[in-house]
Design a protein around this motif. Structure first.
Motif, PDB file in Angstrom:
ATOM      1  N   ASN A 189       0.809  -1.223   0.000  1.00  0.00           N
ATOM      2  CA  ASN A 189       0.000   0.000   0.000  1.00  0.00           C
ATOM      3  C   ASN A 189       0.837   1.266   0.000  1.00  0.00           C
ATOM      4  O   ASN A 189       0.285   2.374   0.088  1.00  0.00           O
ATOM      5  N   ALA A 190       2.174   1.116  -0.077  1.00  0.00           N
ATOM      6  CA  ALA A 190       3.086   2.279  -0.035  1.00  0.00           C
ATOM      7  C   ALA A 190       2.793   3.152   1.175  1.00  0.00           C
ATOM      8  O   ALA A 190       2.752   4.388   1.089  1.00  0.00           O
ATOM      9  N   ASN A 191       2.569   2.502   2.328  1.00  0.00           N
ATOM     10  CA  ASN A 191       2.278   3.246   3.552  1.00  0.00           C
ATOM     11  C   ASN A 191       3.476   4.094   3.971  1.00  0.00           C
ATOM     12  O   ASN A 191       4.626   3.687   3.836  1.00  0.00           O
ATOM     13  N   LYS A 192       3.190   5.254   4.506  1.00  0.00           N
ATOM     14  CA  LYS A 192       4.241   6.181   4.930  1.00  0.00           C
ATOM     15  C   LYS A 192       4.643   5.870   6.371  1.00  0.00           C
ATOM     16  O   LYS A 192       4.239   6.553   7.322  1.00  0.00           O
ATOM     17  N   VAL A 193       5.421   4.818   6.511  1.00  0.00           N
ATOM     18  CA  VAL A 193       5.883   4.371   7.828  1.00  0.00           C
ATOM     19  C   VAL A 193       7.411   4.319   7.812  1.00  0.00           C
ATOM     20  O   VAL A 193       8.040   4.227   6.754  1.00  0.00           O
ATOM     21  N   ALA A 194       7.989   4.358   9.008  1.00  0.00           N
ATOM     22  CA  ALA A 194       9.445   4.387   9.114  1.00  0.00           C
ATOM     23  C   ALA A 194       9.911   3.622  10.339  1.00  0.00           C
ATOM     24  O   ALA A 194       9.193   3.521  11.338  1.00  0.00           O
ATOM     25  N   VAL A 195      11.111   3.076  10.233  1.00  0.00           N
ATOM     26  CA  VAL A 195      11.790   2.432  11.357  1.00  0.00           C
ATOM     27  C   VAL A 195      13.091   3.200  11.559  1.00  0.00           C
ATOM     28  O   VAL A 195      13.898   3.323  10.623  1.00  0.00           O
ATOM     29  N   ILE A 196      13.300   3.732  12.765  1.00  0.00           N
ATOM     30  CA  ILE A 196      14.466   4.588  13.007  1.00  0.00           C
ATOM     31  C   ILE A 196      15.382   3.957  14.052  1.00  0.00           C
ATOM     32  O   ILE A 196      14.985   3.029  14.768  1.00  0.00           O
ATOM     33  N   THR A 197      16.597   4.459  14.148  1.00  0.00           N
ATOM     34  CA  THR A 197      17.555   3.915  15.111  1.00  0.00           C
ATOM     35  C   THR A 197      17.235   4.411  16.524  1.00  0.00           C
ATOM     36  O   THR A 197      16.616   5.465  16.710  1.00  0.00           O
ATOM     37  N   LYS A 198      17.691   3.641  17.485  1.00  0.00           N
ATOM     38  CA  LYS A 198      17.485   4.007  18.895  1.00  0.00           C
ATOM     39  C   LYS A 198      18.168   5.328  19.214  1.00  0.00           C
ATOM     40  O   LYS A 198      17.627   6.176  19.946  1.00  0.00           O
ATOM     41  N   GLU A 199      19.366   5.546  18.635  1.00  0.00           N
ATOM     42  CA  GLU A 199      20.097   6.784  18.892  1.00  0.00           C
ATOM     43  C   GLU A 199      19.350   7.998  18.338  1.00  0.00           C
ATOM     44  O   GLU A 199      19.300   9.054  18.989  1.00  0.00           O
ATOM     45  N   LEU A 200      18.767   7.853  17.146  1.00  0.00           N
ATOM     46  CA  LEU A 200      18.008   8.953  16.554  1.00  0.00           C
ATOM     47  C   LEU A 200      16.762   9.243  17.373  1.00  0.00           C
ATOM     48  O   LEU A 200      16.389  10.413  17.572  1.00  0.00           O
ATOM     49  N   ALA A 201      16.123   8.182  17.881  1.00  0.00           N
ATOM     50  CA  ALA A 201      14.940   8.359  18.726  1.00  0.00           C
ATOM     51  C   ALA A 201      15.296   9.071  20.028  1.00  0.00           C
ATOM     52  O   ALA A 201      14.586   9.998  20.457  1.00  0.00           O
ATOM     53  N   GLU A 202      16.393   8.642  20.654  1.00  0.00           N
ATOM     54  CA  GLU A 202      16.791   9.240  21.933  1.00  0.00           C
ATOM     55  C   GLU A 202      17.244  10.683  21.766  1.00  0.00           C
ATOM     56  O   GLU A 202      16.992  11.531  22.639  1.00  0.00           O
ATOM     57  N   THR A 203      17.907  10.989  20.656  1.00  0.00           N
ATOM     58  CA  THR A 203      18.370  12.359  20.408  1.00  0.00           C
ATOM     59  C   THR A 203      17.204  13.333  20.318  1.00  0.00           C
ATOM     60  O   THR A 203      17.315  14.505  20.729  1.00  0.00           O
ATOM     61  N   MET A 235       5.358  18.547  -2.348  1.00  0.00           N
ATOM     62  CA  MET A 235       5.883  17.349  -3.028  1.00  0.00           C
ATOM     63  C   MET A 235       7.221  16.911  -2.457  1.00  0.00           C
ATOM     64  O   MET A 235       7.568  15.726  -2.505  1.00  0.00           O
ATOM     65  N   THR A 236       8.008  17.856  -1.966  1.00  0.00           N
ATOM     66  CA  THR A 236       9.354  17.528  -1.489  1.00  0.00           C
ATOM     67  C   THR A 236       9.350  17.031  -0.046  1.00  0.00           C
ATOM     68  O   THR A 236      10.405  16.621   0.454  1.00  0.00           O
ATOM     69  N   LYS A 237       8.200  17.066   0.604  1.00  0.00           N
ATOM     70  CA  LYS A 237       8.130  16.642   2.003  1.00  0.00           C
ATOM     71  C   LYS A 237       7.515  15.248   2.130  1.00  0.00           C
ATOM     72  O   LYS A 237       6.558  14.916   1.422  1.00  0.00           O
ATOM     73  N   MET A 238       8.067  14.465   3.041  1.00  0.00           N
ATOM     74  CA  MET A 238       7.567  13.121   3.296  1.00  0.00           C
ATOM     75  C   MET A 238       7.292  12.995   4.800  1.00  0.00           C
ATOM     76  O   MET A 238       8.197  13.071   5.627  1.00  0.00           O
ATOM     77  N   GLU A 239       6.015  12.842   5.128  1.00  0.00           N
ATOM     78  CA  GLU A 239       5.624  12.694   6.533  1.00  0.00           C
ATOM     79  C   GLU A 239       5.469  11.206   6.847  1.00  0.00           C
ATOM     80  O   GLU A 239       4.704  10.497   6.189  1.00  0.00           O
ATOM     81  N   LEU A 240       6.200  10.719   7.845  1.00  0.00           N
ATOM     82  CA  LEU A 240       6.265   9.295   8.150  1.00  0.00           C
ATOM     83  C   LEU A 240       5.887   9.013   9.597  1.00  0.00           C
ATOM     84  O   LEU A 240       6.286   9.746  10.509  1.00  0.00           O
ATOM     85  N   GLU A 241       5.138   7.928   9.779  1.00  0.00           N
ATOM     86  CA  GLU A 241       4.815   7.472  11.136  1.00  0.00           C
ATOM     87  C   GLU A 241       5.868   6.454  11.589  1.00  0.00           C
ATOM     88  O   GLU A 241       6.193   5.509  10.860  1.00  0.00           O
ATOM     89  N   ILE A 242       6.415   6.649  12.767  1.00  0.00           N
ATOM     90  CA  ILE A 242       7.410   5.719  13.306  1.00  0.00           C
ATOM     91  C   ILE A 242       6.694   4.466  13.804  1.00  0.00           C
ATOM     92  O   ILE A 242       5.868   4.535  14.715  1.00  0.00           O
ATOM     93  N   VAL A 243       6.999   3.300  13.190  1.00  0.00           N
ATOM     94  CA  VAL A 243       6.375   2.043  13.606  1.00  0.00           C
ATOM     95  C   VAL A 243       7.365   1.136  14.336  1.00  0.00           C
ATOM     96  O   VAL A 243       6.970   0.118  14.899  1.00  0.00           O
ATOM     97  N   GLY A 244       8.637   1.493  14.282  1.00  0.00           N
ATOM     98  CA  GLY A 244       9.631   0.655  14.938  1.00  0.00           C
ATOM     99  C   GLY A 244      10.910   1.411  15.241  1.00  0.00           C
ATOM    100  O   GLY A 244      11.236   2.408  14.589  1.00  0.00           O
ATOM    101  N   ILE A 245      11.622   0.915  16.242  1.00  0.00           N
ATOM    102  CA  ILE A 245      12.926   1.472  16.627  1.00  0.00           C
ATOM    103  C   ILE A 245      13.907   0.308  16.712  1.00  0.00           C
ATOM    104  O   ILE A 245      13.580  -0.743  17.273  1.00  0.00           O
ATOM    105  N   TYR A 246      15.099   0.481  16.162  1.00  0.00           N
ATOM    106  CA  TYR A 246      16.077  -0.612  16.137  1.00  0.00           C
ATOM    107  C   TYR A 246      17.451  -0.134  16.605  1.00  0.00           C
ATOM    108  O   TYR A 246      17.767   1.061  16.542  1.00  0.00           O
ATOM    109  N   THR A 247      18.221  -1.085  17.083  1.00  0.00           N
ATOM    110  CA  THR A 247      19.631  -0.821  17.390  1.00  0.00           C
ATOM    111  C   THR A 247      20.475  -1.410  16.277  1.00  0.00           C
ATOM    112  O   THR A 247      20.072  -2.370  15.616  1.00  0.00           O
ATOM    113  N   THR A 248      21.652  -0.842  16.071  1.00  0.00           N
ATOM    114  CA  THR A 248      22.548  -1.340  15.023  1.00  0.00           C
ATOM    115  C   THR A 248      23.984  -1.395  15.534  1.00  0.00           C
ATOM    116  O   THR A 248      24.424  -0.518  16.277  1.00  0.00           O
TER     117      THR A 248
END
Length: 524
Positions: A189-203, A235-248
């Motif tokens: 469905n090309a959903n606007k979702v994102a998974v971000i790093t733990k460090e980015l979330a904490e920052t 058009m140049t903006k992308m709004e994303l819902e955070i669905v997950g956080i990961y460590t790397t």
């Protein structure tokens, strides 16, 4: 079984002859043992190194080969036509390769840099040094219309995949610690979702369920430039819902010579994972708007072909993670014939072969020595046995006259040689075990000191978004796995080889015995 006792009595009575033959087998055994030991050690070193490497194969575009082709074209028209048909990854083939049972995971990944809007990136730690060197990564940029804009460096890397998993999660480089990975439904469905790093979330104090905004353009004075191309700010903006956080486990290396120049988006801590279809739809919206704008203005020089959703998702390689590093070569061989022109399967074999060349040379010459020694042994033992028969004609004639079959006479000769060979090779195993390692190390050192070919690495330009999944190894690491040891399997090979040499060596004498007539021998 009397031929066994006769053979033992002959060996024990003819001490001088037995000792000479025993020394011959002893020398042969030592040379063969050293040769096989060196060859075995070289092959084991390559296998052990392979096992320590990531089992990765890239399906990628051979840009260098295509550029060579375009350079060979004589006219600009031919080159422009070739550029319109620039080679690309075949999606169907890529997914077919991924269905192979040897494949654990695949990354059909596209990457792009973006700007964070309303949140900060994770600092690299090089900001002060970078500001001293080049003012923080910015600079003036002059566009085609002659206007000059202040360039701002992107700080976020978008990474995608067309399936709801990634190699990094399969090999535990990345681990979801909160929420989930994007799903197949998100991709469909090309959903606007994102998974971000733990460090980015904490920052930024972000959690699952929050929304972040990314911008493909830096904004400011550049907005007017993109408006002239028919591209609006929305058009140049992308709004994303955070669905997950990961460590790397991945991170930048502060000791890298490029570290003080690195941009924030080069840090794996600033990677944001989204579905490939989401990025494709985002790119398509911008490309289609620009295409329609220039088409309406009649400025066809700025456009080539109408963009599609499929063409808006471009991956210049697909990465496969295999179950077993030793199956990499067979995987490449199985599918190489199905590839389209200017694409290839890359297992990093060329670099590995260059680094392992000293071992290949060692193995080659060791095998040559084994074959030469074996052939010489057959010739020498055959001649000795044949000459010995001349002095034993009366003995053989008596045995034949007493009714002993010719086959048992041949078996007696065979057993005599086997007894001596076993004793000689047993002594060789003891001495060879002591000297094989030292000789092997000496030969390797000599090979390295005389190696004239310079080892070079691939210096082709690669964008930072094209991650290198290969395990980088040095020649020192490969050669450190080289250890000459005498294994039980090697000892078994020595004895089998000895029996083979004796068996072949007895063929000519056997033919001579089969022609003998006991009456003629005794009358003579």
């Amino acid at each position: 079984m009397n031929f066994l006792s006769r053979a033992w009595r002959y060996v024990s009575r003819r001490i001088s002859k037995s000792i000479l033959l025993g020394i011959t087998f002893f020398m042969i055994g030592n040379l063969v043992l050293i040769g096989l030991g060196i060859s075995d050690a070289a092959n084991n070193a390559k296998i052990l190194t392979r096992k320590s490497m990531r089992a990765v194969v890239n399906y990628e575009v051979d840009n260098e080969k295509f550029w060579q082709y375009t350079d060979s074209l004589e006219s600009d028209e031919e080159r422009n036509e070739a550029y319109k048909n620039y080679p690309s990854i075949n999606r169907e083939l890529a997914l077919k390769f991924g269905e192979d049972e040897r494949v654990k995971a695949l990354n059909y990944s596209a990457t792009t840099t973006m700007y964070s809007d309303g949140f900060d990136n994770v600092p690299l730690g090089n900001e002060e040094k970078k500001a001293e060197n080049n003012g923080g990564g910015g600079g003036a940029v002059t566009m085609m219309d002659g206007q000059t804009y202040e360039y701002k460096e992107p700080n976020i890397m978008i990474q995608t995949n067309i399936i709801p998993t990634m190699i990094e999660f399969t090999d535990d480089t990345n681990v979801i610690v909160e929420g989930r990975m994007y799903s197949q439904e998100d991709i469909d469905n090309a959903n606007k979702v994102a998974v971000i790093t733990k460090e980015l979330a904490e920052t930024n104090g972000l959690t699952v369920g929050d929304t972040i905004v990314l911008n493909s353009q830096q904004g400011g004075a550049m907005d007017a430039y993109y408006a002239d191309m028919g591209i609006t700010l929305d058009m140049t903006k992308m709004e994303l819902e955070i669905v997950g956080i990961y460590t790397t486990k991945a991170d930048v290396d502060p000791n890298d010579q490029r570290f003080e120049w690195m941009a924030p988006y080069e840090s794996p801590k600033n990677f944001i994972l989204i579905p490939g279809s989401t990025l494709a739809e985002f790119n398509y919206t911008i490309a289609k708007a620009s295409y329609d704008h220039y088409l309406a203005q009649g400025q066809t020089d700025f456009i080539q072909t109408e963009p599609t959703l499929e063409s808006s998702y471009y991956a210049n390689k697909v990465v496969y993670l295999l179950e077993d590093p030793l199956k990499v070569d067979s995987f490449v061989e199985d599918y190489q014939g199905e590839l389209e022109e200017y694409t290839f399967l890359n297992a990093n074999n060329e670099q590995f072969k260059k680094l392992a060349k000293p071992l290949d040379t060692l193995s080659f010459f060791a095998n040559v020595i084994v074959w030469i020694v074996t052939l010489n042994a057959v010739v020498i033992i055959s001649l000795v046995t044949a000459l010995t028969l001349k002095t034993r004609e009366f003995e053989i004639g008596v045995l034949l006259a007493l009714g002993v079959s010719k086959v048992k006479v041949v078996l007696q000769l065979f057993t005599e040689l086997i007894i001596i060979a076993v004793l000689g090779f047993t002594l060789a195993v003891g001495s060879g075990s002591l000297i094989a390692g030292k000789v092997g190390d000496m030969v390797l050192d000599y090979q390295q000191s005389n190696q004239e070919e310079e080892i070079t690495t691939d210096n082709n330009y690669t964008w930072v978004g094209d991650q290198n999944y290969f395990t980088e190894v040095t020649q020192e690491q490969i050669l450190s796995q080289y250890h000459v040891t005498i294994s039980p399997w090697l000892i078994i090979q020595i004895y089998v080889l000895g029996i083979g040499v004796v068996f072949i060596s007895i063929v000519i004498p056997s033919a001579m015995i089969m022609r003998l007539n006991p009456k003629q021998i005794l009358l003579a």
